[in-house]
Design an enzyme around this catalytic site. Structure first.
Site, PDB file in Angstrom:
ATOM      1  N   ALA A  31       0.867  -1.187   0.000  1.00  0.00           N
ATOM      2  CA  ALA A  31       0.000   0.000   0.000  1.00  0.00           C
ATOM      3  C   ALA A  31       0.902   1.234   0.000  1.00  0.00           C
ATOM      4  O   ALA A  31       0.801   2.117   0.855  1.00  0.00           O
ATOM      5  CB  ALA A  31      -0.961  -0.003   1.185  1.00  0.00           C
ATOM      6  N   HIS A  36       7.257   5.613   1.308  1.00  0.00           N
ATOM      7  CA  HIS A  36       8.010   4.410   0.920  1.00  0.00           C
ATOM      8  C   HIS A  36       8.931   4.699  -0.270  1.00  0.00           C
ATOM      9  O   HIS A  36      10.075   4.248  -0.311  1.00  0.00           O
ATOM     10  CB  HIS A  36       7.049   3.288   0.494  1.00  0.00           C
ATOM     11  CG  HIS A  36       6.102   2.832   1.562  1.00  0.00           C
ATOM     12  ND1 HIS A  36       4.753   3.109   1.543  1.00  0.00           N
ATOM     13  CD2 HIS A  36       6.315   2.112   2.682  1.00  0.00           C
ATOM     14  CE1 HIS A  36       4.183   2.568   2.594  1.00  0.00           C
ATOM     15  NE2 HIS A  36       5.091   1.965   3.310  1.00  0.00           N
ATOM     16  N   GLN A  60       2.738  -9.009  13.578  1.00  0.00           N
ATOM     17  CA  GLN A  60       2.790  -7.700  14.225  1.00  0.00           C
ATOM     18  C   GLN A  60       1.413  -7.073  14.402  1.00  0.00           C
ATOM     19  O   GLN A  60       1.305  -5.915  14.787  1.00  0.00           O
ATOM     20  CB  GLN A  60       3.754  -6.766  13.497  1.00  0.00           C
ATOM     21  CG  GLN A  60       3.326  -6.321  12.108  1.00  0.00           C
ATOM     22  CD  GLN A  60       4.433  -5.549  11.412  1.00  0.00           C
ATOM     23  OE1 GLN A  60       5.407  -6.112  10.938  1.00  0.00           O
ATOM     24  NE2 GLN A  60       4.303  -4.222  11.351  1.00  0.00           N
ATOM     25  N   GLY A 146      11.347   4.378   7.655  1.00  0.00           N
ATOM     26  CA  GLY A 146      10.809   5.722   7.855  1.00  0.00           C
ATOM     27  C   GLY A 146      10.863   6.104   9.329  1.00  0.00           C
ATOM     28  O   GLY A 146      10.607   5.285  10.205  1.00  0.00           O
ATOM     29  N   ASP A 149       7.729   5.787  12.118  1.00  0.00           N
ATOM     30  CA  ASP A 149       7.644   4.758  13.161  1.00  0.00           C
ATOM     31  C   ASP A 149       8.925   4.839  13.993  1.00  0.00           C
ATOM     32  O   ASP A 149       9.803   3.984  13.894  1.00  0.00           O
ATOM     33  CB  ASP A 149       7.475   3.376  12.530  1.00  0.00           C
ATOM     34  CG  ASP A 149       6.131   3.242  11.840  1.00  0.00           C
ATOM     35  OD1 ASP A 149       5.121   3.217  12.536  1.00  0.00           O
ATOM     36  OD2 ASP A 149       6.110   3.192  10.596  1.00  0.00           O
ATOM     37  N   SER A 189      -0.093   4.339   5.190  1.00  0.00           N
ATOM     38  CA  SER A 189      -1.016   3.489   4.420  1.00  0.00           C
ATOM     39  C   SER A 189      -2.388   3.472   5.082  1.00  0.00           C
ATOM     40  O   SER A 189      -3.393   3.182   4.433  1.00  0.00           O
ATOM     41  CB  SER A 189      -0.472   2.060   4.350  1.00  0.00           C
ATOM     42  OG  SER A 189       0.827   2.086   3.819  1.00  0.00           O
ATOM     43  N   ARG A 190      -2.446   3.777   6.385  1.00  0.00           N
ATOM     44  CA  ARG A 190      -3.735   3.733   7.094  1.00  0.00           C
ATOM     45  C   ARG A 190      -4.554   5.016   6.898  1.00  0.00           C
ATOM     46  O   ARG A 190      -5.725   5.041   7.267  1.00  0.00           O
ATOM     47  CB  ARG A 190      -3.505   3.475   8.587  1.00  0.00           C
ATOM     48  CG  ARG A 190      -3.040   2.041   8.865  1.00  0.00           C
ATOM     49  CD  ARG A 190      -3.009   1.722  10.348  1.00  0.00           C
ATOM     50  NE  ARG A 190      -2.831   0.311  10.588  1.00  0.00           N
ATOM     51  CZ  ARG A 190      -1.668  -0.291  10.908  1.00  0.00           C
ATOM     52  NH1 ARG A 190      -0.569   0.427  11.029  1.00  0.00           N
ATOM     53  NH2 ARG A 190      -1.616  -1.594  11.108  1.00  0.00           N
TER      54      ARG A 190
HETATM   55  O1  PAF Z   1       6.999  -0.367   8.895  1.00  0.00           O
HETATM   56  C1  PAF Z   1       6.522  -1.358   8.307  1.00  0.00           C
HETATM   57  O2  PAF Z   1       5.940  -1.256   7.221  1.00  0.00           O
HETATM   58  C2  PAF Z   1       6.647  -2.728   8.954  1.00  0.00           C
HETATM   59  O3  PAF Z   1       6.540  -2.643  10.337  1.00  0.00           O
HETATM   60  C3  PAF Z   1       7.925  -3.465   8.532  1.00  0.00           C
HETATM   61  C4  PAF Z   1       9.170  -2.745   9.000  1.00  0.00           C
HETATM   62  C5  PAF Z   1       7.947  -3.641   7.025  1.00  0.00           C
HETATM   63  C6  PAF Z   1       7.936  -4.869   9.178  1.00  0.00           C
HETATM   64  O4  PAF Z   1       6.838  -5.611   8.798  1.00  0.00           O
END
Ligand code: PAF
Length: 283
Positions: A31, A36, A60, A146, A149, A189-190
């Protein structure tokens, strides 16, 4: 761009890339948005060939989270990555990533404990486990994440240091500054879950965070600035606030007053069923 779905083909593809120069890993859950694509551009600007991964990692997500609803757009994502000059797209399915009987968990204590670690139990174990696997699978010279996070980046850095992942691979882990919409909302993406009304309210988040940071820098006690931040978000329509805290940027320990260590304002708040996170440095 070569798309690979099995570990065997990934290894062959990466070995041929490695012969031509450094290899960068850009891990994603798909997404894709400009945030990204900026990671890919940064990797290429560092002279690396890019392996991007797309894997919506079930480990996760908590039991009541958005795993099933998480947007999946492989064809569109693949086109975007190809246009950015990505060399290899690693897109395993769940059985390839976690074969029958998979039973290992990586838990990074301390940096994982507060904030998203507290409001999403198990989330960072899932992130650390899959990122460790991605590092072992691709063996990149560099990896890019990024800064949106921020806590995730701290967890990954700590894991890589603790597990000696820098040799023979992952020499460098880069955090790339958050990419924002014109009104300041951090790209995510959310964000696409938001209704038009919620999207408008969402822009209050970065504005209120900047106001809180300016207040703290101007001498307002941290607790008072955070109380005003929370009040502004609730007044704008946010339904709840998971956390809004100032923390040591490296250890992720909450701090009550600005001091010598770099500090970061971290917020997670909900608009309806959508949970938004953001973070900004103090000073
Ligand atoms: O940030 C993300 O998109 C995810 O947490 C990652 C680092 C790809 C791990 O699944």
């Amino acid at each position: 761009m070569q798309t690979v779905n099995t570990l065997g083909t990934l290894r062959e593809a990466v070995e041929s890339l490695r012969a031509t120069g450094p290899v960068a890993l850009v891990p994603t859950m798909g997404a894709l948005h400009q945030g990204h694509l900026t990671l890919v551009r940064e990797a290429r600007a560092r002279g690396a060939q890019v392996v991007a991964s797309i894997f919506v990692n079930p480990r996760q997500f908590g039991p009541n989270e958005d795993l099933d609803a998480y947007p999946r757009r492989m064809a569109e994502d693949s086109r975007l990555l190809s246009e950015e000059g990505v060399a290899v797209l690693w897109a395993p399915d769940v059985a390839e990533m976690y074969p029958q009987g998979f039973s290992t968990n990586i838990s990074v204590t301390g940096v994982s404990d507060n904030f998203c670690g507290a409001s999403r139990p198990g989330h960072f174990d899932g992130v650390a486990t899959v990122v460790c696997k991605l590092f072992n699978q691709v063996r990149p010279d560099l990896a890019l994440f990024g800064e949106k996070d921020w806590q995730q980046l701290a967890v990954i850095r700590r894991m890589a240091r603790d597990l000696d992942l820098s040799y023979p691979h992952v020499d460098a882990i880069y955090g790339v500054p958050t990419v924002r919409e014109a009104d300041g909302l951090a790209m995510s993406s959310r964000n696409q879950y938001l209704s038009a009304e919620e999207r408008q309210a969402a822009a209050t988040l970065p504005t209120a965070m900047r106001a809180a940071l300016a207040a703290i820098a101007g001498g307002t006690p941290v607790a008072d600035a955070l109380a005003s931040l929370r009040a502004s978000l609730l007044a704008a329509g946010f339904s709840s606030i998971d956390y809004a805290d100032l923390a040591d940027a490296a250890s992720l320990e909450p701090i009550a007053a600005p001091g010598a260590v770099p500090a970061r304002l971290l917020v997670a708040a909900r608009l309806g069923s959508t949970r938004l996170i953001d973070n900004m440095p103090l000073g």
